[in-house]
Scaffold this active site. Structure first.
Site, mmCIF file in Angstrom:
data_model
loop_
_atom_site.group_PDB
_atom_site.id
_atom_site.type_symbol
_atom_site.label_atom_id
_atom_site.label_comp_id
_atom_site.label_asym_id
_atom_site.label_seq_id
_atom_site.Cartn_x
_atom_site.Cartn_y
_atom_site.Cartn_z
ATOM 1 N N ASN A 11 0.907 68.866 4.842
ATOM 2 C CA ASN A 11 1.262 68.018 5.975
ATOM 3 C C ASN A 11 1.127 68.895 7.218
ATOM 4 O OD1 ASN A 11 2.638 66.633 7.950
ATOM 5 N ND2 ASN A 11 4.429 66.164 6.676
ATOM 6 N N ARG A 94 -1.176 64.521 4.237
ATOM 7 C CA ARG A 94 -0.651 63.509 5.142
ATOM 8 C C ARG A 94 -1.638 63.391 6.295
ATOM 9 N NH1 ARG A 94 4.778 63.939 8.823
ATOM 10 N NH2 ARG A 94 4.672 61.855 9.700
ATOM 11 N N HIS A 182 5.075 56.990 10.628
ATOM 12 C CA HIS A 182 6.134 57.393 9.684
ATOM 13 C C HIS A 182 6.090 56.578 8.402
ATOM 14 C CE1 HIS A 182 8.631 59.157 13.197
ATOM 15 N NE2 HIS A 182 8.096 60.138 12.495
ATOM 16 N N ARG A 242 9.205 63.705 23.022
ATOM 17 C CA ARG A 242 8.360 62.582 23.469
ATOM 18 C C ARG A 242 9.209 61.521 24.152
ATOM 19 N NH1 ARG A 242 5.676 61.465 17.746
ATOM 20 N NH2 ARG A 242 6.276 63.536 17.052
ATOM 21 N N GLU A 380 8.690 62.650 2.127
ATOM 22 C CA GLU A 380 7.286 62.266 2.350
ATOM 23 C C GLU A 380 6.362 63.004 1.377
ATOM 24 O OE1 GLU A 380 8.098 63.401 6.386
ATOM 25 O OE2 GLU A 380 7.262 61.529 7.122
#
Ligand code: ADP
Length: 397
Positions: A11, A94, A182, A242, A380
């Protein structure tokens, strides 16, 4: 005796590389997970391994993680030192953007690679790093099956009304849509709900993935109906650095009145805003909770306020609410944020049990709460390993 196949998961973020090693049994079994952060600056490695092996945490030399390629080489040498006999038969990646058509993991053929290159301008901050990670892994494991798992795929079940922007129609066809991100985390949580709370899984659930990146997803029956992230991973909730949702008029103002370049505005919105920008202190929720300054508290207030706003909006999109699930570093660990999000939310059916919340239980609502509140650690890497397992099995039949 045949050897158990092993899958590596990768990832690659903008300055980090998460990696995992899984034995592909009837369900993937974690052998190691690790993280190299601050690649190209002051890199640091953390990794944990199976029972009986000590975890690692050490600073790396700049050369050990000067870029993603050297970071991967470092990660592989750590894994080899711990598992000298392991040979990865599959590498699962990912990938942030799978565009409008990829609604499930894909084997990385030259055609799929070309499509992912084409999608790079849709995720200019993330996709090039993902592709660099894939390139490095293809070199390191030329014989392994390479699989891409997309953050956007889980949201391809959105109804069109939640996929579209009110722009001239041709932009939809050009791919300017609400993709949502996500997805690997939401996929994992949907699977966990099916396992531990099947009735909840079948109902109307809002999942709040609150980490450095943060978003929320409304699901019915484990399928995404709406999400707070849109065309890019900038929209929706404020994040570590962000902005989250912002009036696009602010961009016009900064460019036209302040003379900023688009690249400067992008850097400001992605890297210097959110919790960091508002607090003037840190992007890290632990640091903000500990700070207690007016600015840190205001950053927390804004984060909580936007989560509560989105909660109301997503509940309307779902036509009601059966459960709210927290995950991600903040969602799984911050008692304070969970408490503040749920405060006074009885009108929507949410009643937090402070003791259960304080203990970090899985179910943190009261027995009387109309909708359940849960905190579920996401994974994940395991979602990527499961996809690798599926393709390995189909390749061997
Ligand atoms: P990423 O999106 O980079 O994977 P994580 O999911 O690891 O991020 O989440 C990182 C965030 O979780 C940071 O803001 C960190 O401060 C926060 N966090 C982790 N543990 C706690 C805690 N015990 N209390 C509050 N915040 C926490």
């Amino acid at each position: 005796m045949t050897k158990t196949p092993v899958a590596l998961t990768l990832n690659a973020g903008s300055s980090s590389l998460k990696f995992g090693l899984f034995a592909i049994e009837s369900t993937p079994v974690e052998m190691a997970v690790g993280l190299i952060e601050s690649i190209g600056k002051t890199p640091r490695l953390k990794a944990s391994f199976g029972p009986g092996m000590s975890p690692l945490a050490r600073d790396l030399t700049p050369a050990e993680a000067a870029d993603h390629r050297s970071a991967l080489a470092t990660a592989l040498s750590v894994l080899r030192a711990h598992f000298p006999d392991a040979r990865a038969s599959a590498v699962g990646h990912r990938v942030v953007h799978g565009g409008p058509s990829y609604d499930r993991p894909m084997v990385l053929t030259p055609e799929v690679m070309a499509e992912l290159q084409r999608l790079s301008p849709f995720a200019p901050i993330h996709q090039p790093h993902n592709l660099a990670g894939i390139g490095a892994a293809m070199e390191a494991f030329p014989d392994a099956l390479q699989v891409a798992c997309f953050d956007t795929a889980f949201h391809r079940t959105h109804p069109k009304v939640n996929d579209v922007f009110a722009l001239p129609r041709e932009y939809y066809d050009k791919g300017v849509r609400r993709y949502g991100f996500h997805g690997l985390s939401y996929d994992y949580i949907a699977g966990e709900l099916k396992r531990i709370a099947p009735l909840i899984h079948d109902g109307r659930v809002i999942v709040a993935h609150l980490g450095n990146g943060a978003s929320m997803c409304g699901m019915i029956g484990g399928r995404s109906v709406a999400s707070t992230m849109g065309f890019t991973a900038l929209d929706g909730l404020p994040m570590g650095t962000r902005t989250g949702q912002i009036d696009p008029g602010v961009i016009f103002y900064m460019v036209q009145q302040e003379g900023k370049s688009i690249d400067e505005v992008r850097e400001l919105f992605y890297s210097r805003s959110g919790l960091l920008g508002l607090s003037g202190l840190s992007n890290d929720m632990r640091a903000l909770e500990a700070a207690g300054t007016v600015e840190a508290n205001e950053a927390i207030d804004y984060f909580v306020f936007r989560i509560r706003r989105e909660l109301g909006g997503l509940a309307a999109a779902l036509g009601g609410l059966d459960a709210l699930v927290f995950c991600g570093g903040i969602g799984e660990n911050s008692r304070l944020i969970r408490e503040r999000v749920c405060e006074g939310m009885g009108w929507i059916g949410l009643e937090l049990d402070r003791e259960r919340n304080g203990r970090n239980d899985t179910v943190i609502s009261t027995d009387m709460s109309r909708a359940r509140i849960m905190a579920v650690p996401t994974n994940e890497e395991l979602v990527i390993a499961r996809a690798a397992k599926k393709f390995l099995e189909s390749a061997s039949t």
